[in-house]
Structure formats: C-alpha cells, structure tokens
Design an enzyme around this catalytic site. Structure first.
Site, PDB file in Angstrom:
ATOM      1  N   GLU A 145      -2.232   2.751   4.788  1.00 33.24           N
ATOM      2  CA  GLU A 145      -1.454   1.990   5.763  1.00 33.24           C
ATOM      3  C   GLU A 145      -1.036   2.788   6.988  1.00 33.24           C
ATOM      4  O   GLU A 145      -0.645   2.216   8.010  1.00 33.24           O
ATOM      5  CB  GLU A 145      -0.190   1.428   5.107  1.00 33.24           C
ATOM      6  CG  GLU A 145       0.858   2.470   4.752  1.00 33.24           C
ATOM      7  CD  GLU A 145       2.119   1.850   4.155  1.00 33.24           C
ATOM      8  OE1 GLU A 145       3.189   2.096   4.719  1.00 33.24           O
ATOM      9  OE2 GLU A 145       2.013   1.124   3.142  1.00 33.24           O
ATOM     10  N   ARG A 195       4.698   2.009  -3.316  1.00 28.50           N
ATOM     11  CA  ARG A 195       3.833   2.870  -2.529  1.00 28.50           C
ATOM     12  C   ARG A 195       2.388   2.436  -2.759  1.00 28.50           C
ATOM     13  O   ARG A 195       1.987   2.140  -3.878  1.00 28.50           O
ATOM     14  CB  ARG A 195       4.003   4.347  -2.918  1.00 28.50           C
ATOM     15  CG  ARG A 195       5.302   4.980  -2.435  1.00 28.50           C
ATOM     16  CD  ARG A 195       5.309   5.131  -0.915  1.00 28.50           C
ATOM     17  NE  ARG A 195       6.512   5.790  -0.408  1.00 28.50           N
ATOM     18  CZ  ARG A 195       7.589   5.154  -0.006  1.00 28.50           C
ATOM     19  NH1 ARG A 195       7.638   3.821  -0.081  1.00 28.50           N
ATOM     20  NH2 ARG A 195       8.628   5.825   0.478  1.00 28.50           N
TER      21      ARG A 195
END
Length: 331
Positions: free
Chosen positions: A263, A234
């Site tokens: 992202e 992550r």
C-alpha cells in the site's frame, strides 16, 4: 525544537497543530513526502521526525537522520514493523509510538466493512442512483447467530469481539495471551479452530515475523468454505496471491481489507488520474466480492486528536528527559 513531519496530509496538520499549541517552543515543518533515504534531507536542522505507517525507518535511514542531528523519532501510529529497533538503539535514538488511539474506531470500521460487503450496500447505492431497484445480486446473510473469529485480542480485537457479541454472534478469539477481559463475551480457541468454524474471520494482530503471511494457501484451505475474511491491521498478514486463488476457487467467499501489503505507493494519495501499475491490486479490484478501503480505519476525529496529543506528550518526555511509557523496546 524543530520537527519534520513526514507523510503529512492536511488533516494531520490540523490536529498536530492543535496539540502542538500545548508545547511551547516546538516548530513543525510538514512534508507530504514519505520518509525514505532520498527524503531524509528534508529533516535538515530538525531534532525530531514524526512519521506514519508507510514511512521507512531502516538502518540506512536512521543513520542518515542521526547524521543530520535528529535524536527523536515519533511514530503517530501503533505498529512499528517499519522500524529497525536495533539500529535505533545503537544510535541512541529516542523512539516512541501511539500504542492505542480510540481502538473502537478501527473495530467499528471492521464492522462497517462486514456489513457493507455482506449486504452489498455499496453496490445497492450505485444501483439506486441509476434508478435500478432490483434486488438480484444483493442477497446477504443475517449476522445474528453466525460465528465470528477474532485473531488477536488486543485493544482493537477486544472491541471488535464486544461489537459482534452485542449483535448476537458467537465469538471465537485466538490470541497467545490470556483474555480475561473477554470472559462472557468470547470463547478462546486455537487459530485452527477459529479458521475452521468461523463464518467471518477478522484480523487484529501486529505484523511480526511470526504473523507475516499468516493467511496463506494452507490457512485459507483450513477456513470454512465461503467464509469472509476481514483485515484492518497490517497488509503483510495476508499473502495476497494466495487470497486471489482462494477467491477464484470459491474457498474464500468474500474479502474486506483496509490495508494492503504494497500500500505504501498507493494509499493516502489521489491516483484517480493515474494508471495503477500494481497488477496484484488491480486483480483484487476485479472481484465483486472484494471490498477495499484505503487505510481509513483509524480516521475519526477522536482518534486523530488522541494520536496528536500522545505524539506531543511523547516528545515532551524526550525534551524533559523523563521516562516515556510509549517508548519503543530496544532489541
């Protein structure tokens, strides 16, 4: 039953439709939109939503979904850091995830990033296509005999440890839980020891409050100078600004990431004709010793089939009122 599938790409529809065929009576509507408060109305008349890693499932979104009649939230991913578990429990929502899908896929992608960045094959590919066969700037290191640190020894981390062990690397593993499955493969070590001794550090842990920005200016300073950092877990595990400083100083020798903290507005979409306004990301892309892929570590045929099958198996548990081993914990 109707379900609304958010953040859906053509490949998602292919594999989800295959799995849905085994559950008669279920209809699916696919939306490329990310789930957030403004897109909740897309789930009108749906009893369930199916979401991915960058969809937002905070309290306002869950409350709005519940008001529409949604009673089930199906995550087609393992991580659930984007879910307000307390709100879901308060609303009585059924929430389930896909805890493991071909963990070898992500571990193999971590290896691919290491090999590509180490041997500069991405740069060599471009050179050769232009008729440039010079080797200057492509010097790598032999991985055999190097020390690889695995942070997080869940299913993916354990697969990565076995891969690097098979390549002749010394593998150190840092994990708060016992790791008997890696006896003879890796040595247990503290996070401090892993950072200090490893030539390559690969992150394989969930994003929790305790792990958010675990790679920061302090931990980077404790790393072996010139080491490579890999993140396929992550993006929030890494403080990107601190990593940029470490790259500029040479403390961090190379960075390979398949995830990025911001992202959600970038990955899974084509921005090749757009101006990317994320200055931090753009700065990362200027480094020749940085390799970025767009969250594709999971993206294999086997993993996609497993994700789809487990997602609809979770839905079947909800429809039948039976216990679900993949249900999210209520806090």
């Amino acid at each position: 039953m109707k379900i609304a599938v958010y953040s859906a790409q053509p490949y998602d529809r292919r594999f989800l439709d295959e799995a849905r065929a085994a559950l008669p009576g279920v209809e699916a509507s696919y939306f490329s939109d990310r789930l957030e408060l403004d897109t909740v109305p897309l789930a009108q008349d749906c009893a369930a939503v199916c979401v991915f890693v960058n969809d937002i499932l905070d309290a306002p979104v869950l409350e709005a979904l519940h008001a529409l009649g949604v009673r089930a939230v199906l995550l087609r991913c393992a991580g659930f850091n984007n879910v307000d578990l307390q709100a879901g429990a308060r609303l009585g929502l059924f929430m389930a995830r896909v805890p493991a899908y071909a963990p070898q896929a992500v571990a193999e992608h971590a290896l691919a990033l290491v090999m590509t960045l180490n041997r500069r094959t991405h740069r060599a590919y471009v050179r050769v296509r232009e008729g440039n066969f010079a080797l200057d700037g492509l010097l790598g290191m032999t991985l055999h005999g190097k020390t690889v640190g695995i942070v997080g020894a869940g299913q993916i981390g354990a697969c990565a440890a076995r891969i690097f062990h098979g390549m002749g690397c010394k593998v150190l593993v840092s994990d708060p839980a016992p790791t008997p499955q890696l006896d003879g493969v890796a040595e247990r070590a503290s996070l401090e020891a892993v950072l200090a001794q490893s030539d390559i550090v690969s992150l394989h842990c969930p994003l929790l409050e305790a792990t958010r920005h675990m790679i920061n200016s302090d931990s980077l300073a404790r790393m072996k100078r010139g080491a490579m950092l890999v993140n396929t877990s992550r993006g929030g595990l890494i403080d990107t600004a601190a990593v940029i400083d470490a790259l500029k100083s040479g403390q961090l020798g190379a960075l390979a990431i398949d995830v990025y903290e911001q992202e959600s507005t970038l990955f899974f979409q084509d921005h090749s004709s757009d101006i990317i306004a994320d200055d931090v990301f753009q700065r990362l892309m200027t480094f020749p010793n940085v390799l970025v892929t767009g969250h594709q570590g999971f993206f294999t045929i086997e993993a996609m089939r497993e994700i789809a099958a487990v997602t609809f198996a979770n839905l079947a548990c909800h429809m039948q009122g039976s216990p679900c081993a993949n249900a999210l914990p209520h806090t």
